[in-house]
Motif scaffolding. Sequence first.
Motif, PDB file in Angstrom:
ATOM      1  N   ALA A   1      13.025 -13.313   0.629  1.00  0.00           N
ATOM      2  CA  ALA A   1      13.078 -12.826  -0.757  1.00  0.00           C
ATOM      3  C   ALA A   1      11.800 -13.157  -1.530  1.00  0.00           C
ATOM      4  O   ALA A   1      11.428 -12.446  -2.457  1.00  0.00           O
ATOM      5  N   PHE A   2      11.112 -14.230  -1.111  1.00  0.00           N
ATOM      6  CA  PHE A   2       9.853 -14.602  -1.782  1.00  0.00           C
ATOM      7  C   PHE A   2       8.810 -13.480  -1.695  1.00  0.00           C
ATOM      8  O   PHE A   2       7.872 -13.411  -2.490  1.00  0.00           O
ATOM      9  N   LEU A   3       9.000 -12.585  -0.725  1.00  0.00           N
ATOM     10  CA  LEU A   3       8.024 -11.505  -0.541  1.00  0.00           C
ATOM     11  C   LEU A   3       7.988 -10.531  -1.726  1.00  0.00           C
ATOM     12  O   LEU A   3       6.983  -9.863  -1.946  1.00  0.00           O
ATOM     13  N   TYR A   4       9.098 -10.471  -2.490  1.00  0.00           N
ATOM     14  CA  TYR A   4       9.077  -9.591  -3.667  1.00  0.00           C
ATOM     15  C   TYR A   4       7.888  -9.939  -4.568  1.00  0.00           C
ATOM     16  O   TYR A   4       7.183  -9.063  -5.056  1.00  0.00           O
ATOM     17  N   ASP A   5       7.685 -11.242  -4.780  1.00  0.00           N
ATOM     18  CA  ASP A   5       6.568 -11.656  -5.649  1.00  0.00           C
ATOM     19  C   ASP A   5       5.231 -11.331  -5.010  1.00  0.00           C
ATOM     20  O   ASP A   5       4.288 -10.901  -5.677  1.00  0.00           O
ATOM     21  N   ASP A   6       5.128 -11.572  -3.692  1.00  0.00           N
ATOM     22  CA  ASP A   6       3.873 -11.281  -2.996  1.00  0.00           C
ATOM     23  C   ASP A   6       3.527  -9.793  -3.096  1.00  0.00           C
ATOM     24  O   ASP A   6       2.369  -9.423  -3.314  1.00  0.00           O
ATOM     25  N   ILE A   7       4.549  -8.950  -2.937  1.00  0.00           N
ATOM     26  CA  ILE A   7       4.306  -7.502  -2.981  1.00  0.00           C
ATOM     27  C   ILE A   7       3.935  -7.072  -4.398  1.00  0.00           C
ATOM     28  O   ILE A   7       3.031  -6.270  -4.602  1.00  0.00           O
ATOM     29  N   ARG A   8       4.623  -7.678  -5.383  1.00  0.00           N
ATOM     30  CA  ARG A   8       4.337  -7.299  -6.775  1.00  0.00           C
ATOM     31  C   ARG A   8       2.926  -7.695  -7.198  1.00  0.00           C
ATOM     32  O   ARG A   8       2.391  -7.167  -8.163  1.00  0.00           O
ATOM     33  N   ARG A   9       2.322  -8.612  -6.482  1.00  0.00           N
ATOM     34  CA  ARG A   9       0.939  -8.968  -6.769  1.00  0.00           C
ATOM     35  C   ARG A   9       0.013  -7.768  -6.519  1.00  0.00           C
ATOM     36  O   ARG A   9      -1.038  -7.642  -7.122  1.00  0.00           O
ATOM     37  N   PHE A  10       0.413  -6.891  -5.597  1.00  0.00           N
ATOM     38  CA  PHE A  10      -0.414  -5.723  -5.258  1.00  0.00           C
ATOM     39  C   PHE A  10       0.129  -4.427  -5.846  1.00  0.00           C
ATOM     40  O   PHE A  10      -0.634  -3.533  -6.170  1.00  0.00           O
TER      41      PHE A  10
ATOM     42  N   ASN B   1       2.541  -2.591  -8.735  1.00  0.00           N
ATOM     43  CA  ASN B   1       3.273  -2.711  -9.989  1.00  0.00           C
ATOM     44  C   ASN B   1       4.408  -1.693 -10.062  1.00  0.00           C
ATOM     45  O   ASN B   1       5.031  -1.513 -11.092  1.00  0.00           O
ATOM     46  N   LYS B   2       4.679  -1.018  -8.945  1.00  0.00           N
ATOM     47  CA  LYS B   2       5.716   0.015  -8.963  1.00  0.00           C
ATOM     48  C   LYS B   2       7.073  -0.567  -8.580  1.00  0.00           C
ATOM     49  O   LYS B   2       7.163  -1.474  -7.762  1.00  0.00           O
ATOM     50  N   ASN B   3       8.112   0.040  -9.152  1.00  0.00           N
ATOM     51  CA  ASN B   3       9.472  -0.431  -8.873  1.00  0.00           C
ATOM     52  C   ASN B   3      10.181   0.464  -7.874  1.00  0.00           C
ATOM     53  O   ASN B   3      11.349   0.758  -8.016  1.00  0.00           O
ATOM     54  N   ASN B   4       9.467   0.904  -6.855  1.00  0.00           N
ATOM     55  CA  ASN B   4      10.029   1.905  -5.938  1.00  0.00           C
ATOM     56  C   ASN B   4      10.403   1.327  -4.583  1.00  0.00           C
ATOM     57  O   ASN B   4      10.677   2.062  -3.660  1.00  0.00           O
ATOM     58  N   PHE B   5      10.399   0.010  -4.447  1.00  0.00           N
ATOM     59  CA  PHE B   5      10.681  -0.553  -3.125  1.00  0.00           C
ATOM     60  C   PHE B   5      11.796  -1.592  -3.173  1.00  0.00           C
ATOM     61  O   PHE B   5      12.030  -2.225  -4.199  1.00  0.00           O
TER      62      PHE B   5
ATOM     63  N   GLY C   1       0.820  -1.207   0.000  1.00  0.00           N
ATOM     64  CA  GLY C   1       0.000   0.000   0.000  1.00  0.00           C
ATOM     65  C   GLY C   1       0.850   1.251   0.000  1.00  0.00           C
ATOM     66  O   GLY C   1       0.539   2.235  -0.685  1.00  0.00           O
ATOM     67  N   ILE C   2       1.948   1.218   0.744  1.00  0.00           N
ATOM     68  CA  ILE C   2       2.843   2.377   0.809  1.00  0.00           C
ATOM     69  C   ILE C   2       3.511   2.593  -0.542  1.00  0.00           C
ATOM     70  O   ILE C   2       3.614   3.716  -1.033  1.00  0.00           O
ATOM     71  N   SER C   3       3.921   1.503  -1.177  1.00  0.00           N
ATOM     72  CA  SER C   3       4.522   1.601  -2.505  1.00  0.00           C
ATOM     73  C   SER C   3       3.542   2.252  -3.490  1.00  0.00           C
ATOM     74  O   SER C   3       3.906   3.148  -4.259  1.00  0.00           O
TER      75      SER C   3
END
Length: 303
Positions: free
Chosen positions: A201-210, A212-216, A180-182
């Motif tokens: 590291a698996f969390l990158y995929d989980d976060i990208r599910r929500f 689409n920004k490359n700021n984190f 949400g912050i991203s």
Amino acid sequence: MGNVTHAIIQKIDLPFTTSVQVFMKRDDLVHSEISGNKFYKLKYNLLQAKQLQKKTLLTFGGAFSNHLLAVACAGKENNFDTIGIVRGNEIENNFAENPTLLQCKKLGMDLFFVSREEYREKENGKTAQKIINEKANIYLINEGGTNDLAVLGVKEILNEETKTFDIICCAVGTGGTISGISLAAEDHQKIIGFPALKNAAFLYDDIRRFSNKNNFKLHLQSHFSGYGKVNEKLIQFINQFKKQNQIPLDPIYTGKMMFELSAMIAKKQFAENTKILAIHTGGIQGINGMNIVLKKKNLPILE
Ligand SMILES: *Cc1c(COP(=O)(O)O)cnc(C)c1O
């Protein structure tokens, strides 16, 4: 919903000299009971549950779970019955010494203790299935509460006052909050997440599910050997931080984040005069439970 306040932004004193400025947004104080990010994550889920005319909130959590307690409080305040499925059936016999679960019970939550194997099956486990089949009108909330509506709510952590910061830091569990912050961040802002678990590291995929920004990015070394693990250095840091800033940090999430952030600043990993905002996502309720564990291990406690 309850007693809600506007979260203040507080300047942080670090124990060394630096041109980097650190501030903390006190979302641990945003609500009288549902502290921190869990307030934002539940907000639109509660509205949805009401709209769907659900009667009961069913969710999952570990023995000291901030999420479980947040759901118990939110349910009580919004006239839902609440059911918590708790990881570990060994806890059932001595849960009277667990302040988190006791408080859940006091707020009217029905607790069901299941084995770790069954817990992994979540709503497909046999206890959850039995409840779901017997009761109509159940609103299911995932472990940690992350879903689209939670991420929508978390976006509201950022506001007019947070726009001037260069970097925003938050602790990471399931990744809902950082997502949400991203999404809500300004184009010039970078987000750093501090996972509370090992091998995250698996969390990158989980976060990208929500998002689409490359700021984190995730600082993957902030876990202190694993979720819920602490050592003396961390406890001393949290106690010192509280003395210096009058801000309590929790040992699972925000304490580890501030420890690591402070180490990164000391190692000059940020440009001069960088303005950093760390989000205080709450979790203070877990301190009492952690102190019981620390006393048993003869370690110093959180003051
Ligand atoms: C739950 C929690 C988090 C993690 O939030 P996620 O959205 O699951 O990443 C961070 N800090 C505190 C204090 C929490 O209770």
